[in-house]
Design a protein around this motif. Structure first.
Motif, PDB file in Angstrom:
ATOM      1  N   UNK A 255       0.858  -1.181   0.000  1.00 20.59           N
ATOM      2  CA  UNK A 255       0.000   0.000   0.000  1.00 20.59           C
ATOM      3  C   UNK A 255       0.895   1.232   0.000  1.00 20.59           C
ATOM      4  N   UNK A 256       0.533   2.242  -0.769  1.00 22.05           N
ATOM      5  CA  UNK A 256       1.263   3.504  -0.817  1.00 22.05           C
ATOM      6  C   UNK A 256       0.356   4.580  -0.236  1.00 22.05           C
ATOM      7  N   UNK A 257       0.880   5.348   0.729  1.00 21.40           N
ATOM      8  CA  UNK A 257       0.044   6.262   1.491  1.00 21.40           C
ATOM      9  C   UNK A 257       0.651   7.650   1.575  1.00 21.40           C
ATOM     10  N   UNK A 258      -0.222   8.643   1.656  1.00 18.35           N
ATOM     11  CA  UNK A 258       0.153  10.006   2.038  1.00 18.35           C
ATOM     12  C   UNK A 258      -0.331  10.187   3.470  1.00 18.35           C
ATOM     13  N   UNK A 259       0.383  11.021   4.223  1.00 13.87           N
ATOM     14  CA  UNK A 259       0.075  11.121   5.646  1.00 13.87           C
ATOM     15  C   UNK A 259       0.201  12.554   6.137  1.00 13.87           C
ATOM     16  N   UNK A 260      -0.656  12.911   7.080  1.00 20.40           N
ATOM     17  CA  UNK A 260      -0.576  14.192   7.783  1.00 20.40           C
ATOM     18  C   UNK A 260      -0.658  13.881   9.279  1.00 20.40           C
ATOM     19  N   UNK A 261       0.125  14.629  10.068  1.00 19.36           N
ATOM     20  CA  UNK A 261       0.182  14.343  11.508  1.00 19.36           C
ATOM     21  C   UNK A 261       0.471  15.625  12.275  1.00 19.36           C
ATOM     22  N   UNK A 262      -0.143  15.767  13.430  1.00 18.40           N
ATOM     23  CA  UNK A 262       0.191  16.820  14.384  1.00 18.40           C
ATOM     24  C   UNK A 262       0.779  16.166  15.620  1.00 18.40           C
TER      25      UNK A 262
END
Length: 163
Positions: free
Chosen positions: A129-136
């Motif tokens: 699986x290829x993913x984009x991610x955002x995190x705080x």
């Protein structure tokens, strides 16, 4: 899937409780995910912060819990941290020692990180699986040899492979 290996890379920016102390950096997460819900992982982050023109090197070990819905997967992380903080100007005298965490002028600090984020799967290929991610994230340190709190956000990409 029962067990997956993942690697995630991200760029981040944030600030600390010190006045006018923005920071930028890069983060790498390596981990194993079990039943699409619980992960154990290691983390490395390297960054630069404005006050004292200092290098931040951070290593962590922690866990991540996700809600396994696709393609959007929210998660929460908790990580135990060890951070090195040192003025960039002193690194030229013993670059290797500073990178290894044993040079002069390094502040060794222990703390915790809490993070909330989400990934979105944008491609699949066989068991990957290829993913984009955002995190705080928020990092807290109990001593006052540096900022007590750092906070920031990151954007990244990752690959997860079923084992």
């Amino acid at each position: 899937r029962a067990v997956d290996f993942y690697v995630e890379g991200a760029v981040s920016g944030g600030a600390s409780t010190w006045q006018a102390d923005p920071n930028i950096g890069g983060t790498l997460h390596l981990g194993f995910e079990f039943l699409d819900i619980i992960s154990v992982e290691t983390m490395g982050r390297i960054g630069y912060s404005a006050v004292d023109e200092r290098l931040l090197e951070l290593l962590g070990v922690g866990a991540k819990a996700a809600i396994p819905i696709q393609p959007f997967t929210p998660f929460i992380r908790a990580t135990a941290l060890h951070q090195h903080e040192m003025p960039v100007g002193v690194m030229g005298n013993d670059t290797f020692g500073h990178v290894m965490g044993v040079g002069d002028g390094i502040r060794h600090r222990f703390g915790i990180e809490g993070a909330l984020g989400a990934s979105i799967t944008f491609a699949k290929y066989k068991k990957s699986l290829f993913m984009a991610e955002v995190e705080g994230y928020v990092d807290a340190f109990p001593d006052d040899r540096g900022p007590v709190v750092y906070g920031g956000a990151s954007l990244g990409f990752g690959i997860q492979v079923g084992l």
